[in-house]
Design an enzyme around this catalytic site. Structure first.
Site: not given
Length: 336
Positions: A205, A192
């Protein structure tokens, strides 16, 4: 004198690498065939994993779908079978022959919790026994806790780290040895942009994706050091993707039209093109490359100013608020 000569050789190789990279902007490399190759996709039951499965099916790969949810995984498998059927029908029509040997749909589903290494290793052994050796590994499975750090239970933090990062170690340990032996394979890490530059509210995250990227980069160097030129690595770093994982995330409204969440289909098509041309890294959209470069050279306070201007400093707060409200509603319903 020897080291000076080697230094100039290195300079020439670096310049040649720039030339080759620039040439790809003019003439796009030919995509390789993955027909008949065994492709394992983790988190195949939904989101990007499902779309990757459909794209590899269109290229006639043998698909091995892993997911913790059996029902959603089977739904993906059924979509893949439908793609195989459509390709088979199209082949018969285009050939003009009534009895063309049909393309045998090969898709296998396995329930696997990648957050548990015993599950990963046992499932990998089943795949080798029932399907064969793996050619392509797509480490895609991911989770998000949806809590501010000080409100997040330790168990959810651990779960995020294990699924998003540690699982890559286990899947790679399961399949890489044979790839090295055969000097053939491709490992894809779906990370990501939040693994390149973080933001507030999703510390677990971001940390898990930073870890996944660090693992991928180190592994890439190890593969190169082993001089196994038949094994390729691709790192996928998309901006926020509209899969519902971060539903409610908002940047500054004036900026949002120029940097909206990515459509999942677009994200996967870009990633597929990178995978099939053996591109080491793909960031989508391309502005992610620039942001990552600026983060490397600008003072931290300058980065903070940019974040505040873009509304990226608190972009996750609406998402976190929605998740908290949803949890409170569920608790209220359960208490009735």
């Amino acid at each position: 004198m020897i080291i000076i000569a080697e230094f100039f050789v290195v300079i020439l190789k670096v310049l040649w690498a720039f030339v080759k990279a620039g040439a790809k902007w003019v003439v796009w490399p030919k995509e390789k065939s993955v027909a008949g190759q065994v492709c394992v996709i983790t988190g195949a039951g939904s989101g990007l994993g499902r779309l990757f499965a459909k794209e590899f099916a269109r290229r006639r790969a043998i698909l091995v779908l892993w997911d913790i949810n059996s029902q959603s995984n089977e739904e993906t498998a059924e979509m893949v079978r439908q793609i195989y059927h459509e390709m088979d029908t199209s082949l018969q029509i285009n050939s003009g022959v009534e009895e063309v040997p049909p393309f045998q749909p090969q898709v296998y589903t396995y329930v696997c919790d990648v957050g548990k290494r015993e599950s990963v290793y046992s499932t990998a052994e089943k795949v080798r026994r029932e399907v064969g050796e793996v050619d392509i590994l797509i480490n895609n499975a991911g989770v998000v806790s949806g809590h501010h750090l000080l409100e997040c239970p330790d168990e959810l933090i651990e779960r995020t780290m294990v699924v998003n990062c540690h699982a890559h170690f286990w899947t790679t340990k399961a399949f890489l040895p044979k790839m090295l032996e055969l000097n053939h394979g491709h490992i894809v890490t779906v990370a990501s942009s939040l693994g390149l530059f973080g933001t507030a509210g999703v510390e677990d995250y971001c940390a898990s994706k930073f870890g996944a990227i660090g693992f991928h980069e180190s592994l890439s160097h190890e593969v190169k050091a082993s001089e196994k030129d038949g094994i390729n690595m691709t790192l996928v770093c998309p901006y926020l993707v509209d899969t519902g994982m971060f539903k409610g995330c908002r940047i500054r409204k004036e900026i949002e039209p120029f940097l909206p969440p990515l459509k999942p289909e677009f994200c996967v098509k870009q990633a597929m093109r990178a995978i099939l041309t053996d591109q080491p890294m793909i960031c989508t959209p391309r502005i992610v490359y620039m942001v990552n470069f600026m983060k490397s050279i600008l003072p931290f306070e300058a980065i903070v100013c940019m974040y505040r201007f873009l509304g990226a400093d608190k972009c996750m707060y609406p998402f976190l608020a929605q998740r908290k409200e949803a949890m409170n509603n569920n608790e209220a319903k359960n208490g009735i």
